[in-house]
Motif scaffolding. Structure first.
Motif, PDB file in Angstrom:
ATOM      1  N   PHE A   1       0.782  -1.453  -0.065  1.00 16.59           N
ATOM      2  CA  PHE A   1       0.037  -0.176  -0.050  1.00 16.59           C
ATOM      3  C   PHE A   1       0.756   1.387  -0.113  1.00 16.59           C
ATOM      4  O   PHE A   1       0.311   2.402   0.079  1.00 16.59           O
ATOM      5  CB  PHE A   1      -0.893   0.008   1.402  1.00 16.59           C
ATOM      6  CG  PHE A   1      -0.076  -0.200   2.462  1.00 16.59           C
ATOM      7  CD1 PHE A   1       0.582   0.705   3.161  1.00 16.59           C
ATOM      8  CD2 PHE A   1       0.127  -1.422   3.043  1.00 16.59           C
ATOM      9  CE1 PHE A   1       1.285   0.429   4.239  1.00 16.59           C
ATOM     10  CE2 PHE A   1       0.738  -1.768   4.095  1.00 16.59           C
ATOM     11  CZ  PHE A   1       1.302  -0.705   4.613  1.00 16.59           C
TER      12      PHE A   1
ATOM     13  N   PHE B   1      10.909   9.614  12.060  1.00 18.99           N
ATOM     14  CA  PHE B   1      11.439   8.695  10.775  1.00 18.99           C
ATOM     15  C   PHE B   1      10.372   8.187  10.118  1.00 18.99           C
ATOM     16  O   PHE B   1      10.311   6.708  10.445  1.00 18.99           O
ATOM     17  CB  PHE B   1      12.599   7.917  11.558  1.00 18.99           C
ATOM     18  CG  PHE B   1      13.906   8.666  11.647  1.00 18.99           C
ATOM     19  CD1 PHE B   1      14.016   9.249  12.944  1.00 18.99           C
ATOM     20  CD2 PHE B   1      15.072   8.347  10.943  1.00 18.99           C
ATOM     21  CE1 PHE B   1      15.024  10.083  13.406  1.00 18.99           C
ATOM     22  CE2 PHE B   1      16.135   9.170  11.048  1.00 18.99           C
ATOM     23  CZ  PHE B   1      16.360   9.839  12.227  1.00 18.99           C
TER      24      PHE B   1
ATOM     25  N   GLU C   1      13.201   2.170   5.609  1.00 21.28           N
ATOM     26  CA  GLU C   1      12.969   1.406   6.885  1.00 21.28           C
ATOM     27  C   GLU C   1      14.150   1.878   7.856  1.00 21.28           C
ATOM     28  O   GLU C   1      15.353   1.444   7.612  1.00 21.28           O
ATOM     29  CB  GLU C   1      12.967   0.113   6.746  1.00 21.28           C
ATOM     30  CG  GLU C   1      12.997  -0.763   7.958  1.00 21.28           C
ATOM     31  CD  GLU C   1      12.053  -0.288   9.008  1.00 21.28           C
ATOM     32  OE1 GLU C   1      10.869  -0.425   8.745  1.00 21.28           O
ATOM     33  OE2 GLU C   1      12.439  -0.332  10.100  1.00 21.28           O
ATOM     34  N   PRO C   2      14.169   2.645   8.723  1.00 21.53           N
ATOM     35  CA  PRO C   2      15.148   3.146   9.643  1.00 21.53           C
ATOM     36  C   PRO C   2      15.977   1.965  10.135  1.00 21.53           C
ATOM     37  O   PRO C   2      17.066   2.060  10.546  1.00 21.53           O
ATOM     38  CB  PRO C   2      14.425   3.915  10.844  1.00 21.53           C
ATOM     39  CG  PRO C   2      12.888   4.258  10.280  1.00 21.53           C
ATOM     40  CD  PRO C   2      12.725   3.212   9.297  1.00 21.53           C
TER      41      PRO C   2
ATOM     42  N   SER D   1       9.941   5.161  13.381  1.00 17.27           N
ATOM     43  CA  SER D   1       8.655   4.301  13.046  1.00 17.27           C
ATOM     44  C   SER D   1       9.540   3.042  12.282  1.00 17.27           C
ATOM     45  O   SER D   1      10.104   3.286  11.257  1.00 17.27           O
ATOM     46  CB  SER D   1       7.798   5.078  12.128  1.00 17.27           C
ATOM     47  OG  SER D   1       6.676   4.128  11.655  1.00 17.27           O
TER      48      SER D   1
ATOM     49  N   GLU E   1       0.741   2.111  14.256  1.00 17.71           N
ATOM     50  CA  GLU E   1       0.547   2.844  13.271  1.00 17.71           C
ATOM     51  C   GLU E   1      -0.516   1.911  12.605  1.00 17.71           C
ATOM     52  O   GLU E   1      -0.168   0.704  12.478  1.00 17.71           O
ATOM     53  CB  GLU E   1       1.361   3.199  12.466  1.00 17.71           C
ATOM     54  CG  GLU E   1       2.781   3.954  13.020  1.00 17.71           C
ATOM     55  CD  GLU E   1       2.143   5.436  13.756  1.00 17.71           C
ATOM     56  OE1 GLU E   1       1.250   6.160  13.294  1.00 17.71           O
ATOM     57  OE2 GLU E   1       2.345   5.584  15.080  1.00 17.71           O
TER      58      GLU E   1
ATOM     59  N   ILE F   1      -4.966   6.397  10.681  1.00 13.36           N
ATOM     60  CA  ILE F   1      -4.804   7.059   9.632  1.00 13.36           C
ATOM     61  C   ILE F   1      -5.596   6.575   8.326  1.00 13.36           C
ATOM     62  O   ILE F   1      -5.510   5.195   7.939  1.00 13.36           O
ATOM     63  CB  ILE F   1      -3.530   7.613   9.236  1.00 13.36           C
ATOM     64  CG1 ILE F   1      -3.793   8.873   8.058  1.00 13.36           C
ATOM     65  CG2 ILE F   1      -2.469   6.599   8.694  1.00 13.36           C
ATOM     66  CD1 ILE F   1      -2.462   9.680   8.252  1.00 13.36           C
ATOM     67  N   PRO F   2      -6.423   7.016   7.768  1.00 14.95           N
ATOM     68  CA  PRO F   2      -7.169   6.502   6.577  1.00 14.95           C
ATOM     69  C   PRO F   2      -6.023   6.383   5.284  1.00 14.95           C
ATOM     70  O   PRO F   2      -5.364   7.162   5.321  1.00 14.95           O
ATOM     71  CB  PRO F   2      -8.238   7.500   6.021  1.00 14.95           C
ATOM     72  CG  PRO F   2      -8.164   8.626   6.893  1.00 14.95           C
ATOM     73  CD  PRO F   2      -7.283   8.403   7.988  1.00 14.95           C
TER      74      PRO F   2
ATOM     75  N   THR G   1      -2.249   5.664  -3.220  1.00 11.64           N
ATOM     76  CA  THR G   1      -1.136   5.449  -4.347  1.00 11.64           C
ATOM     77  C   THR G   1      -1.367   4.524  -5.512  1.00 11.64           C
ATOM     78  O   THR G   1      -2.510   3.820  -5.517  1.00 11.64           O
ATOM     79  CB  THR G   1      -0.087   4.634  -3.106  1.00 11.64           C
ATOM     80  OG1 THR G   1      -0.274   3.251  -3.395  1.00 11.64           O
ATOM     81  CG2 THR G   1       0.303   5.121  -2.495  1.00 11.64           C
TER      82      THR G   1
ATOM     83  N   CYS H   1       1.350  10.457   4.286  1.00 11.48           N
ATOM     84  CA  CYS H   1       1.972   9.087   4.665  1.00 11.48           C
ATOM     85  C   CYS H   1       1.874   8.236   3.515  1.00 11.48           C
ATOM     86  O   CYS H   1       0.829   8.067   2.796  1.00 11.48           O
ATOM     87  CB  CYS H   1       1.327   8.645   5.760  1.00 11.48           C
ATOM     88  SG  CYS H   1       1.144   9.772   7.313  1.00 11.48           S
TER      89      CYS H   1
HETATM   90  N1  SAH Z   1       9.265   2.131   7.184  1.00  8.65           N
HETATM   91  C1  SAH Z   1       8.773   2.501   8.325  1.00  8.65           C
HETATM   92  C2  SAH Z   1       8.719   4.170   8.109  1.00  8.65           C
HETATM   93  C3  SAH Z   1       8.177   4.826   6.879  1.00  8.65           C
HETATM   94  S1  SAH Z   1       6.423   4.637   6.582  1.00  8.65           S
HETATM   95  C4  SAH Z   1       7.351   2.221   8.930  1.00  8.65           C
HETATM   96  O1  SAH Z   1       7.144   1.305   7.910  1.00  8.65           O
HETATM   97  O2  SAH Z   1       7.030   2.504   9.959  1.00  8.65           O
HETATM   98  C5  SAH Z   1       5.600   5.665   7.784  1.00  8.65           C
HETATM   99  C6  SAH Z   1       4.246   5.397   7.847  1.00  8.65           C
HETATM  100  O3  SAH Z   1       3.468   5.583   6.821  1.00  8.65           O
HETATM  101  C7  SAH Z   1       4.196   3.946   8.227  1.00  8.65           C
HETATM  102  O4  SAH Z   1       3.472   3.890   9.371  1.00  8.65           O
HETATM  103  C8  SAH Z   1       3.690   3.315   7.111  1.00  8.65           C
HETATM  104  O5  SAH Z   1       2.978   2.039   7.201  1.00  8.65           O
HETATM  105  C9  SAH Z   1       2.577   4.377   6.731  1.00  8.65           C
HETATM  106  N2  SAH Z   1       2.247   4.472   5.461  1.00  8.65           N
HETATM  107  C10 SAH Z   1       2.713   3.922   4.204  1.00  8.65           C
HETATM  108  N3  SAH Z   1       1.795   3.837   3.233  1.00  8.65           N
HETATM  109  C11 SAH Z   1       0.815   4.538   3.419  1.00  8.65           C
HETATM  110  C12 SAH Z   1      -0.345   4.819   2.693  1.00  8.65           C
HETATM  111  N4  SAH Z   1      -0.520   4.711   1.384  1.00  8.65           N
HETATM  112  N5  SAH Z   1      -1.101   5.548   3.643  1.00  8.65           N
HETATM  113  C13 SAH Z   1      -0.884   5.949   5.080  1.00  8.65           C
HETATM  114  N6  SAH Z   1       0.076   5.272   5.341  1.00  8.65           N
HETATM  115  C14 SAH Z   1       0.908   4.749   4.906  1.00  8.65           C
END
Ligand code: SAH
Length: 346
Positions: free
Chosen positions: A114, A154, A159-160, A188, A253, A284-285, A289, A333
């Motif tokens: 996603f 982050f 991916e941190p 994150s 998240e 978060i909705p 993409t 996001c």
């Molecule tokens: N790799 C890390 C940090 C980058 S993504 C991680 O996965 O946490 C930052 C956040 O955005 C993550 O929680 C991820 O799952 C979220 N995210 C990614 N694609 C998204 C989307 N299309 N809509 C909403 N959140 C999304």
């Protein structure tokens, strides 16, 4: 490499013919005043000229495009690195604080279905200095608009914990040199268990967010391929150990995907995982993409978001619905996928 990869010892060498306090002046200019080495007002003109031409102090980031949304409250930069790799950095202003969302890698290898960054694939690791330089870019822009950058997340590209050492080196610089409190820095992760375990023994009070998105392995692995390597059992055990060791609050998240992970059953499963860890849940909705739409993934509509939130709350879970920022400029996001953007330069 970035001027923010340069150590004080490196500056000692670069400034070896100068009085020692010049190192402090330059460090202060870089980390507190966000100045260009060639423009540091406290240094003599001839020295400024020399530093302005010093290759080790050249900027690593070149802004290719700057775009604004939410009436200027969200700013996104597409930046090119020295070798042409691109990353994105986002600055978000809130009434009482300002947050930089930084990238830890150019691209990402985690391939979450996603996420736009995951769909675009992996290019390379960022150095610690390239990460710090993004924070400085945001801090300078915040200052120019009369604000102060005080939070760093982050949650940009990458991916941190797949770039652990550089990310932690960057966090130390952000905390100790830029002066942003560790409690205002959030890392994150998609759920890299060894990274969570390493972080739990670091002497740093940073926040940890885990991108969960599903509370059973079957659904989770379909959204987050890394879930095959680190199933929920291992992930939640690492989270429990992290909370026990650090006494820090953990957050989960959860991007709400219409008819995929937004049912009552999903809420009940999530509550069962979150409650014993006292984890805070951020909803978060899902942001749209291209790759997500191709496979039929869409964001949960507002009434579904409210119902999911209320169901979690009825179980006693601490839950927040996050506001989407920057969607119109692909800065929201999961929408970061630094493409070449000819003609867009600010
Ligand atoms: N790799 C890390 C940090 C980058 S993504 C991680 O996965 O946490 C930052 C956040 O955005 C993550 O929680 C991820 O799952 C979220 N995210 C990614 N694609 C998204 C989307 N299309 N809509 C909403 N959140 C999304």
């Amino acid at each position: 490499m970035s001027r923010y990869d340069v150590t004080r010892e490196d500056l000692d060498r670069i400034l070896c013919t100068e009085p020692r306090y010049r190192v402090d002046q330059l460090w202060d200019a870089l980390y507190h005043r966000f100045e260009e080495p060639g423009d540091v007002g406290t240094l003599p003109r001839a020295l400024r000229a020399r530093l302005g031409a010093e290759p080790a102090l050249a900027p690593a980031l070149r802004i290719e495009a700057e775009r604004q949304a939410d009436r200027g409250e969200t700013v996104k930069w597409v930046v090119a690195l020295g070798d042409g790799a691109r990353v994105e950095t986002v600055l978000m202003h809130h009434p009482r604080h300002s947050t930089a969302c930084v990238s830890s890698q150019a691209g990402c290898a985690m391939a979450c279905s996603f996420c736009a960054t995951g769909q675009a694939g992996y290019t390379r690791q960022l150095t610690a200095g390239e990460i710090v330089e993004q924070v400085v870019l945001a801090a300078r822009a915040a200052r120019t608009s009369g604000r102060r950058l005080d939070h760093v997340v982050f949650m940009g590209m990458g991916e941190p914990f797949a770039n652990y050492d550089n990310v932690l080196a960057a966090v130390r610089r952000i905390v100790h040199d830029v002066g942003i409190g560790a409690r205002r820095v959030t890392i994150s992760t998609v759920g890299v268990v060894p990274g969570i375990r390493r972080l739990s023994v670091e002497p740093l009070q940073v926040n940890l967010a885990v991108s969960l998105h599903a509370a059973n392995d079957e659904l989770r692995t379909s959204l987050v391929p890394l879930g095959r390597r680190y199933p929920l059992e291992a992930l939640t055990t690492a989270c429990a150990d992290y909370v026990a060791a650090t006494h820090r609050r953990l957050s989960f998240e959860w991007a709400l995907i219409d008819a995929v992970n937004d049912t009552r059953r999903d809420a009940d499963e999530l509550a069962a995982l979150a409650l014993p860890l006292r984890a805070h849940v951020n909803l978060i909705p899902l942001n749209p993409t291209a790759g997500g739409l191709d496979i039929g993934l869409a964001g949960t509509p507002p009434d579904g978001v409210r119902a999911f939130r209320d169901r979690l709350a009825s179980h006693g879970v601490n839950v927040t619905v996050r506001r989407t920022r920057g969607r119109s400029i692909d800065a929201a996001c999961g929408q970061l996928a630094a493409r070449a953007t000819p003609g867009l330069a600010s």
